[in-house]
Design an enzyme around this catalytic site. Structure first.
Site, mmCIF file in Angstrom:
data_model
loop_
_atom_site.group_PDB
_atom_site.id
_atom_site.type_symbol
_atom_site.label_atom_id
_atom_site.label_comp_id
_atom_site.label_asym_id
_atom_site.label_seq_id
_atom_site.Cartn_x
_atom_site.Cartn_y
_atom_site.Cartn_z
ATOM 1 N N GLU A 1 45.899 -25.132 18.806
ATOM 2 C CA GLU A 1 44.934 -25.986 18.097
ATOM 3 C C GLU A 1 44.196 -26.867 19.109
ATOM 4 O OE1 GLU A 1 45.323 -29.638 14.831
ATOM 5 O OE2 GLU A 1 47.074 -28.856 15.837
ATOM 6 N N ASP B 1 58.430 -33.733 30.147
ATOM 7 C CA ASP B 1 57.457 -34.010 31.227
ATOM 8 C C ASP B 1 56.500 -35.101 30.735
ATOM 9 O OD1 ASP B 1 56.060 -33.855 33.588
ATOM 10 O OD2 ASP B 1 55.093 -31.937 33.164
HETATM 11 P P1 ADP Z 1 48.269 -28.088 32.627
HETATM 12 O O1 ADP Z 1 49.236 -27.136 31.956
HETATM 13 O O2 ADP Z 1 47.416 -27.427 33.651
HETATM 14 O O3 ADP Z 1 48.950 -29.336 33.175
HETATM 15 P P2 ADP Z 1 47.416 -29.542 30.248
HETATM 16 O O4 ADP Z 1 48.208 -28.909 29.172
HETATM 17 O O5 ADP Z 1 47.875 -30.873 30.739
HETATM 18 O O6 ADP Z 1 47.225 -28.548 31.496
HETATM 19 O O7 ADP Z 1 45.919 -29.624 29.714
HETATM 20 C C1 ADP Z 1 44.829 -30.036 30.553
HETATM 21 C C2 ADP Z 1 44.005 -31.103 29.854
HETATM 22 O O8 ADP Z 1 43.444 -30.566 28.670
HETATM 23 C C3 ADP Z 1 44.830 -32.300 29.388
HETATM 24 O O9 ADP Z 1 44.858 -33.311 30.356
HETATM 25 C C4 ADP Z 1 44.125 -32.751 28.127
HETATM 26 O O10 ADP Z 1 43.104 -33.667 28.444
HETATM 27 C C5 ADP Z 1 43.481 -31.494 27.600
HETATM 28 N N1 ADP Z 1 44.253 -30.898 26.493
HETATM 29 C C6 ADP Z 1 45.551 -30.474 26.518
HETATM 30 N N2 ADP Z 1 45.911 -29.936 25.348
HETATM 31 C C7 ADP Z 1 44.812 -30.007 24.541
HETATM 32 C C8 ADP Z 1 44.540 -29.609 23.200
HETATM 33 N N3 ADP Z 1 45.447 -28.998 22.462
HETATM 34 N N4 ADP Z 1 43.301 -29.853 22.705
HETATM 35 C C9 ADP Z 1 42.350 -30.432 23.471
HETATM 36 N N5 ADP Z 1 42.545 -30.840 24.732
HETATM 37 C C10 ADP Z 1 43.764 -30.617 25.283
#
Ligand code: ADP
Length: 293
Positions: free
Chosen positions: A96, A198
Site C-alpha cells: 500500500e 529496526d
Molecule cells: P529501504 O528498504 O531501502 O530502507 P524504505 O522502506 O525505508 O527503504 O523506504 C524508503 C522511503 O520510502 C522511506 O524513507 C519512506 O519515506 C518511503 N516509504 C516507505 N514505505 C512507504 C509506503 N508504504 N508508502 C509511501 N512511502 C513509503
C-alpha cells in the site's frame, strides 16, 4: 526496471487485488538506504514498490512476512503488504502507498507501540530469517533469550565483522562480552514481544490523517527493550513517550545498561554497512559493557 518488468508487477497487482491495473508509471522515492523505492500509479490506483537484484527476493519475502505479522497484531498502522516477485533481473516488493510525513504524536505512538509489544509468542525468533539493513538476521526459534541474543544477534554480527575484515581485537573482546551477557539478565526475564526490529526515526512517520505509521520492519519476537533502545540510538523520544509507554508495558530498571548491549548490535551492523567511525564506537561500547560486569 524496464517497462516490461513493470508490466509483470502490474499483472501481479491485478491478480492479487482482483482489480484491473493499467500501465504503471513509476516515480522514484528517496529516503531508503538499501533498495530503489518507487511510487507506482496507473492514474486510478497508487502503490509503493521497492526493487533490488533478483537474488534479494528472500529479503522482500521476509519483509512481507513481517508487515503481515504487524498488521495482524492490530496495534499500529503499517503499509498493507501486497506481494513480491521477480521481474527480469530484479526482485520487487509492492505494498500500500501511504502519503508519509513528519513525526507521530508521542503519546499515540507510545500507546500503539506498547500494544504491539504486548503481542507475544511462546518463543523468541520468527518463522523466517530476515535482514537488518542488507545484512542477514537469523531468527531460529529459541526458548532462552540470552542464548538467542548470543547466537543470532551479538555473536552473529561479531562473526560477520570478522569475516569482513574488522579487527581481531573487536572480535575477541566482543566474544568475551558475548559469553557473559547472561549477567545482564540475572533479575530480568524478557517475554517474546513482537518487535519492529529496526525502529530508527527513518522507519516511522504519520499518514495524511496524522496517524502513526511504522514501515521497513526487521521483525522478530524478542525483548521489547531492544526496540526502545533502537529508538534512542538515532532519536530522542521524550518523557511523554516513556510515561505513556510504561502505563501499557512497564520498563525494567535495568534497561539503561541493556540499552547499550542492544544498540551494540546495530552499531556493529552499521560498521559493516557503512564503515566510518562505527567500529571504534562498537569497541568503546564493548569496553563500557565489560566494565559493568
Ligand atoms: P529501504 O528498504 O531501502 O530502507 P524504505 O522502506 O525505508 O527503504 O523506504 C524508503 C522511503 O520510502 C522511506 O524513507 C519512506 O519515506 C518511503 N516509504 C516507505 N514505505 C512507504 C509506503 N508504504 N508508502 C509511501 N512511502 C513509503
Amino acid at each position: 526496471m524496464t517497462p516490461t518488468d513493470w508490466q509483470i508487477v502490474s499483472k501481479l497487482l491485478a491478480d492479487i487485488t482482483g482489480d484491473k491495473i493499467g500501465t504503471l508509471e513509476a516515480c522514484k522515492v528517496g529516503g531508503g538506504d538499501i533498495n530503489c523505492a518507487y511510487r507506482l500509479s496507473d492514474g486510478k490506483h497508487r502503490f509503493f514498490a521497492k526493487t533490488n537484484t533478483r537474488e534479494r527476493l528472500p529479503m522482500f519475502e521476509a519483509e512481507l512476512y513481517g508487515l503481515n505479522e504487524i498488521l495482524r497484531s492490530d496495534s499500529i498502522r503499517v503499509p498493507e503488504p501486497i506481494g513480491c516477485g521477480v521481474a527480469g533481473e530484479e526482485a520487487f516488493i509492492v505494498m500500500e502507498y501511504i502519503e508519509l510525513s513528519g513525526r507521530a504524536n508521542e503519546s499515540e505512538f507510545a500507546h500503539k507501540l506498547a500494544a504491539m509489544h504486548r503481542c507475544t509468542h511462546d518463543q523468541f525468533g520468527l518463522t523466517v530469517d530476515n535482514t537488518i539493513g542488507s545484512n542477514p538476521q537469523p531468527n531460529p526459534y529459541e526458548n532462552d533469550w540470552v542464548k538467542f541474543w548470543q547466537r543470532n544477534r551479538l555473536g552473529f554480527q561479531l562473526s560477520l565483522a570478522k569475516k569482513n575484515g574488522c579487527g581481531d581485537e573487536l572480535f575477541e573482546t566482543g566474544m568475551r562480552l558475548n559469553q557473559r551477557i547472561g549477567e545482564f539478565f540475572l533479575s530480568y526475564t524478557p517475554v517474546p514481544s513482537l518487535l519492529h526490529g529496526d525502529l530508527w526515526s527513518g522507519n516511522q512517520g504519520v499518514d495524511s490523517s496524522g496517524e502513526a505509521v511504522i514501515y521497513d520492519p526487521a521483525c522478530y519476537y524478542g525483548d521489547h527493550e531492544a526496540d526502545l533502545a533502537m529508538m534512542e540510538l538515532f532519536g530522542h523520544p521524550g518523557e511523554s513517550f516513556f510515561s505513556v509507554y510504561r502505563e501499557v508495558f512497564p520498563i525494567d530498571d535495568g534497561y539503561p545498561v541493556r540499552r547499550e548491549l542492544y544498540n551494540l548490535y546495530h552499531i556493529l551492523n552499521h560498521a559493516l554497512l557503512f564503515g566510518g567511525g562505527y567500529e571504534a564506537q562498537a569497541r568503546r561500547m564493548i569496553d563500557r559493557l565489560l566494565s559493568q560486569l
